[in-house]
Scaffold this motif. Structure first.
Motif, PDB file in Angstrom:
ATOM      1  N   ILE A   2       0.830  -1.219   0.000  1.00  0.00           N
ATOM      2  CA  ILE A   2       0.000   0.000   0.000  1.00  0.00           C
ATOM      3  C   ILE A   2       0.861   1.266   0.000  1.00  0.00           C
ATOM      4  CG2 ILE A   2      -1.944  -1.177   1.101  1.00  0.00           C
ATOM      5  CD1 ILE A   2      -1.158   0.384   3.707  1.00  0.00           C
ATOM      6  N   ASP A   3       2.157   1.107  -0.190  1.00  0.00           N
ATOM      7  CA  ASP A   3       3.114   2.223  -0.214  1.00  0.00           C
ATOM      8  C   ASP A   3       3.040   3.055   1.075  1.00  0.00           C
ATOM      9  OD1 ASP A   3       5.246   3.587  -1.324  1.00  0.00           O
ATOM     10  OD2 ASP A   3       3.959   5.018  -2.383  1.00  0.00           O
ATOM     11  N   PHE A   4       2.885   2.364   2.186  1.00  0.00           N
ATOM     12  CA  PHE A   4       2.742   2.971   3.509  1.00  0.00           C
ATOM     13  C   PHE A   4       3.878   3.961   3.793  1.00  0.00           C
ATOM     14  CE2 PHE A   4       3.514   3.098   8.066  1.00  0.00           C
ATOM     15  CZ  PHE A   4       2.262   3.067   8.657  1.00  0.00           C
ATOM     16  N   GLY A   5       5.106   3.533   3.578  1.00  0.00           N
ATOM     17  CA  GLY A   5       6.255   4.352   3.952  1.00  0.00           C
ATOM     18  C   GLY A   5       6.301   5.694   3.253  1.00  0.00           C
ATOM     19  N   HIS A   6       6.232   5.678   1.925  1.00  0.00           N
ATOM     20  CA  HIS A   6       6.297   6.947   1.188  1.00  0.00           C
ATOM     21  C   HIS A   6       5.088   7.828   1.493  1.00  0.00           C
ATOM     22  CE1 HIS A   6       9.271   4.767  -1.402  1.00  0.00           C
ATOM     23  NE2 HIS A   6       9.900   5.907  -1.140  1.00  0.00           N
ATOM     24  N   ARG A   7       3.924   7.216   1.585  1.00  0.00           N
ATOM     25  CA  ARG A   7       2.722   7.996   1.886  1.00  0.00           C
ATOM     26  C   ARG A   7       2.852   8.670   3.254  1.00  0.00           C
ATOM     27  NH1 ARG A   7      -1.977   3.864   1.146  1.00  0.00           N
ATOM     28  NH2 ARG A   7      -3.265   5.612   1.828  1.00  0.00           N
ATOM     29  N   TYR A   8       3.383   7.932   4.235  1.00  0.00           N
ATOM     30  CA  TYR A   8       3.528   8.505   5.570  1.00  0.00           C
ATOM     31  C   TYR A   8       4.514   9.674   5.560  1.00  0.00           C
ATOM     32  CZ  TYR A   8       4.307   9.128  10.507  1.00  0.00           C
ATOM     33  OH  TYR A   8       4.409   9.697  11.755  1.00  0.00           O
ATOM     34  N   TYR A   9       5.687   9.481   4.986  1.00  0.00           N
ATOM     35  CA  TYR A   9       6.686  10.559   4.959  1.00  0.00           C
ATOM     36  C   TYR A   9       6.175  11.776   4.194  1.00  0.00           C
ATOM     37  CZ  TYR A   9      10.504   8.224   7.346  1.00  0.00           C
ATOM     38  OH  TYR A   9      11.294   7.643   8.311  1.00  0.00           O
ATOM     39  N   GLU A  10       5.481  11.541   3.076  1.00  0.00           N
ATOM     40  CA  GLU A  10       4.964  12.656   2.281  1.00  0.00           C
ATOM     41  C   GLU A  10       3.895  13.433   3.044  1.00  0.00           C
ATOM     42  OE1 GLU A  10       3.823  10.751  -1.384  1.00  0.00           O
ATOM     43  OE2 GLU A  10       5.924  10.353  -1.901  1.00  0.00           O
ATOM     44  N   ARG A  11       3.007  12.714   3.743  1.00  0.00           N
ATOM     45  CA  ARG A  11       1.956  13.407   4.499  1.00  0.00           C
ATOM     46  C   ARG A  11       2.554  14.202   5.648  1.00  0.00           C
ATOM     47  NH1 ARG A  11      -3.729  13.170   4.637  1.00  0.00           N
ATOM     48  NH2 ARG A  11      -3.278  12.430   2.529  1.00  0.00           N
ATOM     49  N   CYS A  12       3.532  13.654   6.344  1.00  0.00           N
ATOM     50  CA  CYS A  12       4.187  14.385   7.433  1.00  0.00           C
ATOM     51  C   CYS A  12       4.831  15.660   6.907  1.00  0.00           C
ATOM     52  CB  CYS A  12       5.243  13.510   8.122  1.00  0.00           C
ATOM     53  SG  CYS A  12       4.554  12.206   9.150  1.00  0.00           S
ATOM     54  N   ALA A  13       5.514  15.568   5.789  1.00  0.00           N
ATOM     55  CA  ALA A  13       6.164  16.745   5.207  1.00  0.00           C
ATOM     56  C   ALA A  13       5.130  17.782   4.800  1.00  0.00           C
ATOM     57  CB  ALA A  13       7.024  16.343   4.011  1.00  0.00           C
ATOM     58  N   SER A  14       4.047  17.331   4.184  1.00  0.00           N
ATOM     59  CA  SER A  14       3.000  18.250   3.753  1.00  0.00           C
ATOM     60  C   SER A  14       2.359  18.949   4.950  1.00  0.00           C
ATOM     61  CB  SER A  14       1.944  17.470   2.967  1.00  0.00           C
ATOM     62  OG  SER A  14       0.825  18.276   2.696  1.00  0.00           O
ATOM     63  N   LEU A  15       2.054  18.192   5.991  1.00  0.00           N
ATOM     64  CA  LEU A  15       1.450  18.794   7.179  1.00  0.00           C
ATOM     65  C   LEU A  15       2.416  19.744   7.874  1.00  0.00           C
ATOM     66  CD1 LEU A  15      -0.460  15.731   8.612  1.00  0.00           C
ATOM     67  CD2 LEU A  15      -1.485  17.906   7.906  1.00  0.00           C
ATOM     68  N   ARG A  16       3.686  19.383   7.919  1.00  0.00           N
ATOM     69  CA  ARG A  16       4.695  20.245   8.549  1.00  0.00           C
ATOM     70  C   ARG A  16       4.767  21.578   7.806  1.00  0.00           C
ATOM     71  NH1 ARG A  16       8.149  16.318   8.830  1.00  0.00           N
ATOM     72  NH2 ARG A  16       9.304  16.913   6.991  1.00  0.00           N
ATOM     73  N   GLU A  17       4.750  21.534   6.483  1.00  0.00           N
ATOM     74  CA  GLU A  17       4.822  22.760   5.682  1.00  0.00           C
ATOM     75  C   GLU A  17       3.579  23.625   5.866  1.00  0.00           C
ATOM     76  OE1 GLU A  17       5.375  21.426   1.669  1.00  0.00           O
ATOM     77  OE2 GLU A  17       7.373  20.639   2.094  1.00  0.00           O
ATOM     78  N   ARG A  18       2.415  23.003   5.998  1.00  0.00           N
ATOM     79  CA  ARG A  18       1.161  23.748   6.082  1.00  0.00           C
ATOM     80  C   ARG A  18       0.750  24.110   7.500  1.00  0.00           C
ATOM     81  NH1 ARG A  18      -3.120  20.620   4.300  1.00  0.00           N
ATOM     82  NH2 ARG A  18      -1.896  18.738   4.457  1.00  0.00           N
ATOM     83  N   SER A  19       1.308  23.445   8.504  1.00  0.00           N
ATOM     84  CA  SER A  19       0.849  23.661   9.876  1.00  0.00           C
ATOM     85  C   SER A  19       1.496  24.858  10.551  1.00  0.00           C
ATOM     86  CB  SER A  19       1.097  22.408  10.723  1.00  0.00           C
ATOM     87  OG  SER A  19       0.190  21.411  10.359  1.00  0.00           O
ATOM     88  N   GLY A  20       2.677  25.215  10.131  1.00  0.00           N
ATOM     89  CA  GLY A  20       3.351  26.296  10.833  1.00  0.00           C
ATOM     90  C   GLY A  20       3.702  25.844  12.240  1.00  0.00           C
ATOM     91  N   TYR A  21       3.823  26.784  13.140  1.00  0.00           N
ATOM     92  CA  TYR A  21       4.241  26.445  14.497  1.00  0.00           C
ATOM     93  C   TYR A  21       3.172  26.751  15.540  1.00  0.00           C
ATOM     94  CZ  TYR A  21       8.788  25.795  12.452  1.00  0.00           C
ATOM     95  OH  TYR A  21       9.804  25.337  11.681  1.00  0.00           O
ATOM     96  N   ARG A  22       1.944  26.954  15.107  1.00  0.00           N
ATOM     97  CA  ARG A  22       0.879  27.216  16.070  1.00  0.00           C
ATOM     98  C   ARG A  22       0.488  25.927  16.778  1.00  0.00           C
ATOM     99  NH1 ARG A  22      -3.401  29.814  12.387  1.00  0.00           N
ATOM    100  NH2 ARG A  22      -4.091  27.730  12.850  1.00  0.00           N
ATOM    101  N   GLU A  23       0.288  26.030  18.055  1.00  0.00           N
ATOM    102  CA  GLU A  23      -0.121  24.861  18.828  1.00  0.00           C
ATOM    103  C   GLU A  23      -1.642  24.822  18.926  1.00  0.00           C
ATOM    104  OE1 GLU A  23       0.594  23.215  23.281  1.00  0.00           O
ATOM    105  OE2 GLU A  23       2.350  23.840  22.130  1.00  0.00           O
ATOM    106  N   HIS A  24      -2.199  23.642  18.762  1.00  0.00           N
ATOM    107  CA  HIS A  24      -3.635  23.447  18.916  1.00  0.00           C
ATOM    108  C   HIS A  24      -3.855  22.466  20.052  1.00  0.00           C
ATOM    109  CE1 HIS A  24      -7.847  23.118  17.929  1.00  0.00           C
ATOM    110  NE2 HIS A  24      -7.733  21.790  17.912  1.00  0.00           N
TER     111      HIS A  24
END
Length: 164
Positions: A20-42
């Protein structure tokens, strides 16, 4: 009696993760969320998290002592266990697959790394073990939905394989 980590069951799990390409999907989603999330805490409270987990269709129970939510399913000769914790605006998922006395699995970052390195031995990401960050309720839902989708896909592949 505690369960023993089984390298053969771990290898089987890694093969399924690669289907299911778990590894690449996981790393890509983490990178995407990191770029879009900024540093605000929720700071999500337990009620908000429980409401989001309920929307997944899985039955989670909360462990106050260990501070995580857990979903467990049994089928054929296996049991799957998904644990999720939310700390410091980060969602952490842990997946275990077990039989009566054997267990395999681990945190999503470690499983993602093992899956990719099984095919690409020189893969050396930065960060090595990324987490799924969230900076608001919508990003929190994205993390939960993504983590549960991966779990559902792994479970589907495992059940198909156990019937073969």
């Amino acid at each position: 009696m505690s369960k023993v980590h089984d390298p053969e069951l771990q290898r089987e799990l890694i093969e399924i993760l690669n289907r299911i390409d778990f590894g690449h999907r996981y790393y890509e989603r983490c990178a995407s969320l990191r770029e879009r999330s900024g540093y605000r805490e929720h700071r999500a409270d337990r009620a908000e998290i429980e409401a989001l987990l309920a929307k997944t269709g899985l039955a989670f129970r909360h462990s106050a002592r260990e501070k995580f939510f857990q979903h467990t399913e049994a089928w054929a000769n296996y049991e799957t266990n998904l644990r999720v914790s939310f700390r410091n605006s980060v969602a952490e998922f842990i997946l275990y697959v077990s039989t009566d006395d054997l267990v395999a699995g681990g945190p999503y970052p470690r499983l993602a790394l093992q899956a990719i390195q099984a095919r690409e031995p020189d893969f050396n990401p930065t960060p090595l073990a990324p987490k799924l960050p969230f900076s608001n309720a919508a990003k929190l839902w994205e993390c939960v939905g993504f983590g549960v989708t991966l779990f559902n896909e792994v479970r589907t592949e495992f059940t198909k394989q156990s019937r073969e």
